[in-house]
Design an enzyme around this catalytic site. Structure first.
Site, PDB file in Angstrom:
ATOM      1  N   PRO A  25       0.829  -1.211   0.000  1.00 45.15           N
ATOM      2  CG  PRO A  25      -0.730  -1.555   1.691  1.00 45.15           C
ATOM      3  CD  PRO A  25       0.584  -2.052   1.193  1.00 45.15           C
ATOM      4  N   PRO A  26       0.298   2.395  -0.383  1.00 44.35           N
ATOM      5  CG  PRO A  26      -0.954   3.900  -1.645  1.00 44.35           C
ATOM      6  CD  PRO A  26      -1.054   2.578  -0.952  1.00 44.35           C
ATOM      7  N   GLY A  37       6.804   2.459   2.790  1.00 42.56           N
ATOM      8  CA  GLY A  37       8.263   2.545   2.820  1.00 42.56           C
ATOM      9  C   GLY A  37       8.965   1.781   1.719  1.00 42.56           C
ATOM     10  CE  LYS A  38       5.102   0.807  -2.825  1.00 41.39           C
ATOM     11  NZ  LYS A  38       4.191   1.356  -1.808  1.00 41.39           N
ATOM     12  CB  THR A  39      10.643   5.107  -2.239  1.00 39.06           C
ATOM     13  OG1 THR A  39       9.566   4.971  -3.162  1.00 39.06           O
ATOM     14  CG2 THR A  39      11.746   5.919  -2.867  1.00 39.06           C
ATOM     15  CG  HIS A  75     -27.118  10.853  13.773  1.00 43.90           C
ATOM     16  ND1 HIS A  75     -27.930  10.372  12.777  1.00 43.90           N
ATOM     17  CD2 HIS A  75     -25.873  10.411  13.475  1.00 43.90           C
ATOM     18  CE1 HIS A  75     -27.203   9.664  11.925  1.00 43.90           C
ATOM     19  NE2 HIS A  75     -25.936   9.688  12.329  1.00 43.90           N
ATOM     20  CD  GLU A  76     -22.667  11.715  15.456  1.00 41.95           C
ATOM     21  OE1 GLU A  76     -22.047  10.645  15.672  1.00 41.95           O
ATOM     22  OE2 GLU A  76     -22.957  12.104  14.317  1.00 41.95           O
ATOM     23  CG  HIS A 111     -23.819   6.495  15.244  1.00 42.83           C
ATOM     24  ND1 HIS A 111     -24.157   5.446  14.429  1.00 42.83           N
ATOM     25  CD2 HIS A 111     -24.023   7.622  14.501  1.00 42.83           C
ATOM     26  CE1 HIS A 111     -24.540   5.903  13.245  1.00 42.83           C
ATOM     27  NE2 HIS A 111     -24.478   7.229  13.264  1.00 42.83           N
ATOM     28  CG  ASP A 114     -24.254   6.608   9.596  1.00 36.95           C
ATOM     29  OD1 ASP A 114     -23.012   6.591   9.577  1.00 36.95           O
ATOM     30  OD2 ASP A 114     -24.922   7.388  10.298  1.00 36.95           O
TER      31      ASP A 114
END
Length: 670
Positions: free
Chosen positions: A226-227, A230-232, A446-447, A450, A523
């Site tokens: 994934p981006p 640490g590939k580079t 609403h919150e 949840h 949601d």
């Protein structure tokens, strides 16, 4: 001395330094000379000179009627033929009837006449002009003009296009050993990947060790992940450990507007690698040039395919004894051409995944060396609470914490700064938005729905962290969950719990107001996507462990474009029925829980209206005891006193948007 040692001691040349080049002085000198020439040339159309005879010139000169003059022998007219030019003190009319102060006279002149003219001390004879002087006088203006055109136009065109002869040259950059050297100590969170590339480092240090045994080192190493993982950085660390030249180029640098440039650059890049062997050639984002051939719609010549063909030929013709290793990185291995991945080209694929808890702690310790941390910062705790973040995300988190501490005028980064930075990175920054009481109350319920479902279900994967009705990102409010431990797989019960928690907000609105808003749109999308994945991809329904439908992520590669879904219309109706059944069951489950704990729902909503933000432990206290038991901590940013009232007012206005550090307990609702 071995070839390997001599190559190590060979000085490396980096890219040409940028600066004020000497040619700039030449350009300005040419412009200055041209400007002088333009100024020196008289502008406008001048009147023709007055024509006189030799005797008239002698009479005017003796009467002091001439200001200046020049006597010039003219061999074209014969012996003793002379041309006299000059300027009159009093203008006279020429043949056109226009007054002019200039005059000219030509004819045969005796020695006596010349003596009379010279006796007036008005006339002078010009120096004799040689052939070289005349040639230079005629050529200098042309040389100046051509020089200006060359430096101003031709050089600029070549610089803009890198030169007509340099289009096919490789754009690979050579990193110096001293300034850009990176070792394995600076790479953390990918120990398995470092072990795999350690073999490459050992080969570059001592290639004869493997050649004596008849072993063949991989020609190419493909780093997949994934981006931000640490590939580079790992590729640079390989070059730093092996202490060899490191050429870096992006996949998009091969493709240019001119046909055939990409293939030429590939050949030139490999030629540079052979000259600097042993070395490493790193191609970042190789999917830009290594995409599957014959893909997409339509025909015609594809420049990328020609570049890929050249890359395949060069890699196949590479001799492993040359000591040149190709390392490439991509986060889309599924779109690469199969010929590029076969043994003999990219022999080895190294997958660099997101770091685990121990890896995140190691990455944080690497980046924390450059930050002045306070003693209360526990990097291990931060690593546990940042599941799913890549190495780049963790570096950004510490950087945000340092910037936040600097804005608060602190000398060290404290724990509260890191926590606020984590919430900013994960959930977005708090935004103060004007909302009326009804809108605010709707958001609070609403919150609260949840949060209450999340506490009542008590999922073993996630834990309620905070609940807020302050807008973050594009949401008006947010219930924040953090993983309790590393989440590598999800069970059916965990997914059903997520669906129930996602529906809790809409159900709370319906219970409290007998109406619903569009605030639950995201949601509903999340819940529907999870339910459809359960049915079509994960086999978690009564339809059994069968995958329905193909993913079309690679539609632009030309795969499965004309093919329809691989199930019948009757099966599609069953899939829709199963998706609805799963959502309806969890909707009924969440509704029953909120109706059963209606008092707790009201208490959580009132607490949000009062405090705007409460922690997960406060919701748990409301469920157990009916009210908040521990104080809700409100932190205020420090404000430095200033003599100017305007500066003080600006600081107070800015402090409204900042998370704070000074804690003061607030009263809790009954």
């Amino acid at each position: 001395m071995s070839d390997n040692e001599s190559s190590k001691r060979r000085p490396l040349k980096n890219v040409r330094p940028e600066g004020f080049q000497p040619k700039v002085w030449l350009i300005w000198a040419a412009i200055f000379a041209l400007a002088i020439a333009v100024v020196a040339i008289p502008s406008g159309r001048t009147a023709a000179p007055v024509k006189l005879n030799i005797q008239q010139v002698i009479d005017l000169a003796e009467k002091e009627g001439i200001k200046s003059g020049v006597i010039k022998a003219d061999s074209a007219g014969g012996p003793f033929y002379t041309t006299i030019t000059g300027e009159l003190k009093t203008p006279a009319k020429n043949d056109d009837g226009v007054e002019s102060s200039r005059f000219s006279a030509a004819g045969r002149v005796t020695d006596e006449s010349i003596a009379r003219l010279q006796a007036t001390h008005i006339f002078k004879e010009p120096a004799a002009e040689t052939m070289l002087t005349g040639l230079l006088t005629s050529l200098i203006p042309f040389v100046l003009i051509l020089g200006v055109l060359y430096f101003l136009f031709l050089r600029q065109i070549r610089a803009a296009g890198r030169g007509a002869l340099n289009f096919g040259k490789s754009r690979a950059k050579l990193l110096t050993r001293d300034r850009d050297k990176i070792t394995f100590k600076e790479v953390a969170g990918c120990d398995e990947a470092k072990e795999e590339v350690a073999e490459v480092v050992e080969f570059l240090k001592d290639p004869k060790k493997f050649q004596k045994m008849g072993g063949r080192i991989p020609k190419g190493v493909l780093m997949v992940g994934p981006p931000g993982t640490g590939k580079t950085l790992l590729a640079k660390a390989v070059a730093g450990e092996a202490d060899v030249p490191f050429f870096s180029i992006s996949g998009s640098d091969f493709v240019e507007m001119f046909v055939g440039v990409g293939a030429s650059r590939v050949r030139d890049m490999f030629e540079q690698g052979r000259k600097n062997a042993p070395c490493i050639v790193f191609i970042d984002e190789i999917d830009a040039v290594g995409r599957q051939r014959g893909a997409g719609l339509g025909g015609g010549n594809d420049e990328r395919e020609q570049t890929l063909n050249s890359l395949l030929v060069e890699m196949d013709g590479f001799d492993t004894t040359e000591g040149v290793i190709i390392i490439a990185a991509t986060n889309r291995p599924d779109v690469l051409d199969s010929a590029l991945l076969r043994p003999g080209r990219f022999d080895r694929q190294i997958f660099i995944d997101l770091p685990d808890m121990i890896g995140r702690e190691q990455i944080l310790r690497v980046h924390a060396k450059r930050i002045n941390m306070a003693d209360d910062v526990d990097l291990a705790e931060i690593g546990r609470a940042t599941s799913g973040l890549s190495g780049a995300d963790l570096a950004n988190l510490l950087n945000e914490g340092a910037l936040l501490a600097a804005r608060r005028n602190k000398k060290k980064v404290e724990r509260i700064d890191i926590e606020d930075a984590r919430e900013k990175v994960l959930f977005g920054r708090e935004r103060r938005r004007m909302m009326d009481d009804e809108e605010k109350r709707m958001t609070a319920y609403h919150e609260a729905g949840h949060a209450l479902i999340g506490v009542l279900i008590d999922d073993e994967k996630n834990q309620l962290h905070k609940v807020t009705i302050l807008p973050r990102g594009r949401a008006l409010g947010m219930a924040m969950y953090l993983p309790k431990r590393e989440v590598l797989s999800l069970y059916k019960r965990n997914i059903l719990n997520r669906i129930a928690m996602g529906l809790g907000g809409r159900i709370a609105e319906e219970i409290a107001f007998a109406d619903v808003s569009n605030g639950a749109s995201s949601d509903i999308q999340m819940v529907t996507k999870l339910a459809r994945h359960m049915v079509c991809d994960w086999g978690m329904s009564e339809l059994g462990p069968i995958a329905y439908g193909d993913t079309h992520d690679t539609v632009f590669l030309g795969r499965e474009i004309s093919r329809s879904e691989n199930f019948s219309q009757a099966t599609a109706q069953k899939i829709d029925g199963e998706v609805r059944r799963i959502v309806d069951e969890q909707y009924a489950r969440a509704t029953a829980l909120l109706n059963e704990h209606r008092a707790a729902l009201n208490a959580v909503a009132e607490a949000l209206l009062l405090h705007e933000t409460i922690e997960g432990k406060h919701v748990e206290e409301i469920v157990k005891f009916g009210s908040i038991q521990t104080p809700v901590v409100h932190s205020l940013p420090p404000v430095i006193a200033d003599k100017s009232s305007k500066v003080e007012a600006d600081r107070k206005e800015e402090s409204k948007d900042l998370p704070a550090t000074d804690s003061a307990p607030s009263p809790t609702p009954a």
